[in-house]
Design an enzyme around this catalytic site. Structure first.
Site, mmCIF file in Angstrom:
data_model
loop_
_atom_site.group_PDB
_atom_site.id
_atom_site.type_symbol
_atom_site.label_atom_id
_atom_site.label_comp_id
_atom_site.label_asym_id
_atom_site.label_seq_id
_atom_site.Cartn_x
_atom_site.Cartn_y
_atom_site.Cartn_z
ATOM 1 N N PRO A 212 28.912 30.155 -9.129
ATOM 2 C CG PRO A 212 29.998 28.346 -8.123
ATOM 3 C CD PRO A 212 28.666 28.771 -8.663
ATOM 4 C CG PHE A 213 33.639 29.023 -11.024
ATOM 5 C CD1 PHE A 213 34.792 29.622 -10.565
ATOM 6 C CD2 PHE A 213 33.137 27.927 -10.340
ATOM 7 C CE1 PHE A 213 35.460 29.128 -9.444
ATOM 8 C CE2 PHE A 213 33.787 27.428 -9.223
ATOM 9 C CZ PHE A 213 34.961 28.025 -8.777
ATOM 10 C CB SER A 214 28.731 33.958 -13.300
ATOM 11 O OG SER A 214 27.764 33.067 -12.774
ATOM 12 C CD GLU A 230 33.382 21.125 -14.003
ATOM 13 O OE1 GLU A 230 34.246 20.236 -14.005
ATOM 14 O OE2 GLU A 230 32.341 21.055 -14.705
ATOM 15 C CE LYS A 246 31.174 14.135 -16.643
ATOM 16 N NZ LYS A 246 31.220 15.579 -16.808
#
Length: 427
Positions: A212-214, A230, A246
Site C-alpha cells: 500500500p505504500f509503494s 508501512e 512489528k
C-alpha cells in the site's frame, strides 16, 4: 500550479498505470506514490504522481527542518520528497560515519511542475499549462514496460551470516545490561557495477509484492524502488495517524489452512506482541509531544494484515494536533519512526550506528507529500531497492526488532525473507 485540477475519465486503470510510468521516466525528477489498491490503510488516492521540478530544497542534517519550514512557507502548495534516516543527527546529538554507496541528501523536497492523481475511473491533472495536452501525451504512450538494459547485479551480503549472528548476541548483551529494550538491526545486500532499468524493476517488484505504500522515486541518477507496507505518519485536518509494523510470519500460499495457522501464530506469539507493544508505546510517546493533551489513543492493537509474502502485525495510533502547529515540527518530534529504531530511541540509534556497517541514508526514512491544504502522508522506506546509476551501486537493507528473547538464526532468516521479493525482481 492550479489547485483545482482538471478531471478526465479513464477506462483501463492497469494500462494507465503503466503509461504513467513510461511518461514519468522522461523527467529527471519524479515521485510516484502507488497504493496498489490496498484500501484497509485508508488511502486518499490510488496513485499520486509528481513530475518535473520548479524549485527544490536539498540539505543534510544540521538545520534541515528549519530550512524546510522556510521553503514551505514560501511555496504553500504541493511538495513531494523525502526525509532520510540520518536526520537523527539533527534531532539528537548523533553522527553517521558508516559507508554510503547511494548518496541521497538527508532531506529533499521539490515543487513539481505537474501533479497527477488517478484512480480506477478518473484522472486529475494539476498544472499551469494545458492539462488536455498532458493527458493526451500520457495515454498515447506504450502500455507495456520493456527493460531498456539487461539486469546485471551480483548480490553480496555486507555482513556474513556468522558476523550477523554474533552481532545479535552483542545486542542482547546490551539489553541484558539495561542499555535498551528493543533494537531494530539491519543488514545490507548490495552490488557493485550494477545495471538495472529502474522502471522495469519497479514493475516487477510491485507485481511480485504489491504493497500500500509503494513508491518509485527518481532524483536525477538516484532511485528508490519501494514496496513498503508501512505508513509512518498521515495528517488529515487536525488528526495525525501512525501505523507501525512489528510482527512478521511467512505466508503459506499452497495450503490455506496452514496459512491461517500462521496468522493465528502471529496473534498468539508473546514475543511478536511484546515487540509490537514496545513500538506502540514509543509512538504514543512521540505523538504526545505534538498532540493535544489526552488525545493520543490506540485505535487498533495487533491488527493482522496479509501481504503476498508475509502476514504482518500492524497497530494504529492517532492523536489531535493543536491549532497553529507547523507540520514540519510534527515530523521533527517523531522522526525517525520508532518501528525502525527501537527503545529508548536515542540509545538504540547509537547502537545501530555501532553495529550496522552501512549508513542507512534513505532506507528507514520516509517518502511522501504535503498538499495545498496542509495535509500529508509519508511511508516508511523499507522493502526498498536504492540505486545510483552513475556509480552503478545497488543497495537494499532488511532486518527486524531484536529483543532479549530473539533467536538469532530466526532473525537472520526473517531479514532474508523480507529481502526475498527484491531478490526475485532482480532475477
Amino acid at each position: 500550479m492550479k489547485i483545482e485540477g482538471i478531471k478526465f475519465t479513464v477506462d483501463n486503470f492497469s494500462d494507465l498505470r503503466i503509461k504513467m510510468l513510461n511518461w514519468a521516466n522522461r523527467f529527471n525528477i519524479f515521485c510516484l506514490l502507488d497504493n496498489q489498491q490496498y484500501h484497509f490503510q485508508e488511502p486518499t488516492f490510488e496513485c499520486l504522481l509528481a513530475v518535473g521540478c520548479k524549485k527544490k530544497l536539498s540539505v543534510n542534517a544540521g538545520k534541515a527542518f528549519s530550512a524546510l519550514k522556510d521553503f514551505y512557507a514560501a511555496e504553500k502548495g504541493w511538495l513531494f520528497g523525502h526525509f532520510g534516516y540520518d536526520l537523527k543527527n539533527e534531532t539528537e546529538n548523533l553522527t553517521s560515519k558508516n559507508f554510503d554507496g547511494i548518496g541521497f541528501d538527508d532531506l529533499h523536497f521539490f515543487v513539481p511542475e505537474i501533479v497527477v492523481q488517478f484512480s480506477q475511473s478518473e484522472l486529475i491533472i494539476h498544472c499551469d499549462g494545458d492539462a488536455a495536452t498532458i493527458f493526451n501525451d500520457i495515454i498515447a504512450g506504450p502500455a507495456t514496460i520493456y527493460p531498456l538494459v539487461q539486469t546485471n547485479a551480483t548480490i553480496k551480503n555486507r555482513i556474513s551470516k556468522e558476523d550477523y549472528l554474533s552481532t545479535i548476541k552483542k545486542i542482547q548483551a546490551h539489553i541484558l545490561r539495561g542499555d535498551c529494550y528493543e533494537i531494530n538491526f539491519c543488514q545490507e545486500f548490495f552490488a557493485d557495477n550494477a545495471a538495472i532499468d529502474p522502471i522495469y524493476i519497479y514493475q516487477q517488484l510491485t507485481t511480485i509484492s504489491p504493497n500500500p505504500f509503494s513508491v518509485l522515486y527518481k532524483l536525477h541518477d538516484k532511485y528508490c524502488i519501494c514496496a513498503s507496507p508501512e505508513r509512518y505518519l498521515k495528517k488529515t485536518g487536525n488528526k495525525i495517524t501512525s501505523q507501525p509494523i512489528k510482527g512478521t510470519v511467512k505466508r503459506n500460499l499452497t495450503d490455506a489452512a496452514a496459512d491461517e495457522t500462521g496468522k493465528a501464530y502471529l496473534l498468539k506469539n508473546e514475543k511478536e506482541k511484546s515487540e509490537n507493544v514496545m513500538v506502540v508505546d514509543l509512538v504514543r510517546n512521540d505523538l504526545s509531544r505534538v498532540c493535544r493533551k489526552g488525545s493520543v489513543k490506540v485505535e487498533e492493537l495487533f491488527g493482522i494484515y496479509s501481504f503476498p509474502q508475509v502476514h504482518q502485525m500492524i497497530s494504529t495510533i492517532s492523536g489531535e494536533l493543536p491549532k497553529g502547529i507547523n507540520w514540519v515540527d510534527v515530523i521533527r518530534e517523531t522522526f525517525p519512526m520508532g518501528s525502525m529504531t527501537g527503545a529508548p530511541k536515542k540509545r538504540v540509534m547509537e547502537l545501530i550506528e555501532r553495529y550496522e556497517q552501512t549508513k542507512r541514508g534513505l532506507f528507514s526514512g520516509a517518502i511522501g507529500y504535503i498538499d495545498p491544504a496542509g495535509d500529508f502522508d509519508f511511508n516508511v522506506v523499507i522493502r526498498s531497492l536504492l540505486y545510483n546509476s552513475t556509480a552503478g551501486y545497488l543497495s537494499f537493507q532488511a532486518g527486524g526488532a531484536i529483543t532479549f528473547y530473539s533467536d538469532a538464526e530466526k532473525e537472520y532468516d526473517e531479514s532474508v525473507l523480507k529481502a526475498g521479493a527484491i531478490l526475485k525482481a532482480l532475477q
